[in-house]
Design an enzyme around this catalytic site. Structure first.
Site, short mmCIF file in Angstrom:
data_model
loop_
_atom_site.label_atom_id
_atom_site.label_comp_id
_atom_site.label_asym_id
_atom_site.label_seq_id
_atom_site.Cartn_x
_atom_site.Cartn_y
_atom_site.Cartn_z
N MET A 153 -83.48 -28.26 -53.73
CA MET A 153 -83.40 -29.29 -52.70
C MET A 153 -83.60 -28.67 -51.32
O MET A 153 -83.05 -27.61 -51.04
CB MET A 153 -82.04 -29.97 -52.74
CG MET A 153 -81.68 -30.58 -54.06
SD MET A 153 -80.01 -31.21 -54.01
CE MET A 153 -79.64 -31.25 -55.75
N CYS A 154 -84.37 -29.31 -50.49
CA CYS A 154 -84.53 -28.92 -49.09
C CYS A 154 -84.76 -30.19 -48.28
O CYS A 154 -85.12 -31.22 -48.83
CB CYS A 154 -85.73 -27.99 -48.88
SG CYS A 154 -85.56 -26.34 -49.61
N ASP A 155 -84.57 -30.08 -46.98
CA ASP A 155 -84.87 -31.20 -46.10
C ASP A 155 -85.48 -30.68 -44.81
O ASP A 155 -84.96 -29.73 -44.21
CB ASP A 155 -83.61 -32.01 -45.79
CG ASP A 155 -83.16 -32.83 -46.98
OD1 ASP A 155 -83.74 -33.90 -47.21
OD2 ASP A 155 -82.24 -32.37 -47.70
N GLU A 181 -91.30 -28.08 -49.23
CA GLU A 181 -90.38 -28.78 -50.13
C GLU A 181 -90.90 -28.71 -51.56
O GLU A 181 -92.11 -28.74 -51.81
CB GLU A 181 -90.29 -30.27 -49.75
CG GLU A 181 -89.81 -30.55 -48.36
CD GLU A 181 -88.30 -30.48 -48.24
OE1 GLU A 181 -87.61 -30.64 -49.26
OE2 GLU A 181 -87.82 -30.30 -47.11
#
Length: 420
Positions: free
Chosen positions: A1-3, A88
């Site tokens: 997960m990344c943002d 991402e």
């Protein structure tokens, strides 16, 4: 997960482009900062990326990156031209390649090394995908392969690039925009790879070109659900700050843990949408580094934590072309409190302990004062930075990092004392 998210100049208070990313990797997967100078290479030279060897170019840009300790590429970074990129993981109806190629982090670093603006970055990544494809295990302890998307910003604007195997699609970013672990491009693309439509037809996903909706056709609805929720949450937090968004707001955005009072009908196993991650329940579960960039034609300032968990981390400034202040050794796999990353991991566990709420509030107050001071000091630096003013800017950066280290050391000692 990344943002990742971006606020374009017209959305910010100070007419700057603000780029930000939380990199979420496996729990305890240490990450560190690296300055790599511009270099010249002889014809025929090769470079070894994470898994494969490719041709080197004749010259590369100076870059500043944040990278997992075991990977050649980077999770986020910037170059001397004011180009900034974050990537991402994307999960789709098409299984990622089992053949090793360039992973998304390799593509990100190569674009920074070879491009001078956002449009060139797209061209570099597109060319590399055509030649080498994307593939390779991106997990540290656990197997994890995926396609990639990229948020690319420079001093004039921002683009979102989304990929599928060797194909790609791109669109301009909105005033406030964000990417997470899900596609964002439907029919609103500005350019696509030459083979994307043809390959979509061959897969049996498309009958008529005018019906082409990239996200709807290719997105894995289940695996992308939490990413879509986090992106929606991120954009909702950004929207009220139109024309008022500042660097410190970006810090806070990356520290968000979600709205505990909100009602959701379709939560995933990960719970409420949030941007700062520290969950032990899955193998991709921890924010291992955070980055915020302020980009204008006159100067580019990069604010980094060099520590896990944005919610307990302190953002520290640097400018492209300056030395990264000494902040301990390079972190690796083993816990080592001689490194800032691992020292902070011990501090993080103390601060987020349920019995330490008072300490966390005190920590946050002191941190806020320090970050305000750092922002004021950076704002006092000469613009633009040149050979004559470089020393002044370096002294400001060194001073901020020294104060940050004293702050970390004080709280680390306090945390260790409570264990005794």
């Amino acid at each position: 997960m990344c943002d990742c998210f971006v606020a374009l100049a017209q959305a910010t208070k100070n007419n700057e482009i603000i780029f930000a990313k939380n990199t979420d990797r496996e729990f305890y997967e240490a990450q560190y900062l690296q300055n790599i100078p511009a270099q010249q290479y002889a014809a025929g030279e090769k470079l070894k990326a994470t898994y494969i060897e490719i041709d080197q170019v004749s010259s590369t840009n100076s870059i500043f990156i944040s990278k997992p300790h075991w990977i050649w590429g980077a999770e986020m970074g910037a170059n001397e031209h004011g180009l900034v990129i974050g990537n991402e993981a994307i999960f789709t109806k098409v299984e990622p390649s089992t053949v090793d190629g360039l992973i998304g982090m390799d593509l990100l670093r190569l674009a920074l090394e070879r491009a001078s603006n956002r449009h060139q970055a797209v061209e570099v990544i597109a060319d590399l995908l055509a030649k080498h494809g994307q593939g390779g295990n991106c997990g540290y302890k656990e197997e994890c392969r995926y396609h990639n998307s990229f948020l690319i910003a420079d001093t004039e604007g921002s683009l979102i690039l989304e990929t599928l195997d060797q194909d790609w699609i791109v669109r301009p970013a909105d005033d406030f925009d964000a990417i997470s672990n899900a596609y964002t491009i439907k029919k609103n693309f500005s350019k696509i790879s030459d083979t994307l439509l043809e390959n979509t037809v061959e897969r049996g996903f498309l009958k008529e070109a005018e019906c082409f909706n990239f996200k709807d056709i290719y997105e894995d609805v289940i695996d992308s659900k939490f990413g879509n929720q986090r992106r929606t949450y991120s954009l909702a937090k950004l929207a009220p700050m139109q024309r008022h968004f500042r660097i410190k707001d970006a810090f806070q955005q990356l520290r968000e843990h979600g709205d505990e009072n909100a009602v959701y009908d379709d939560l995933t196993e990960y719970g409420i949408p949030r941007l700062c991650m520290h969950m032990k329940g899955s193998f991709l579960d921890a924010t291992t580094g955070s980055w915020v960039s302020s980009i204008t034609p006159e100067r580019q300032i990069h604010w980094v934590t060099a520590t896990p968990a944005a919610c307990t981390s302190l953002f520290k400034p640097t400018f492209m072309g300056l030395e990264i202040p000494v902040h301990g050794g390079l972190p690796g796999e083993e816990s080592d409190t001689s490194t800032l990353w691992w020292q902070h991991e011990r501090l993080r566990l103390f601060l987020l302990d349920a019995a330490s709420n008072d300490e966390l509030e005190e920590f946050n107050r002191e941190r806020s004062v320090l970050e305000d001071k750092f922002i004021a000091l950076v704002d006092s630096c000469p613009i633009p930075m040149n050979d004559q003013t470089k020393k002044t800017c370096q002294n400001v950066v060194n001073s901020c990092w020294q104060e940050a280290q004293m702050f970390e050391d004080k709280w680390f000692k306090r945390a260790e004392a409570t264990k005794q």
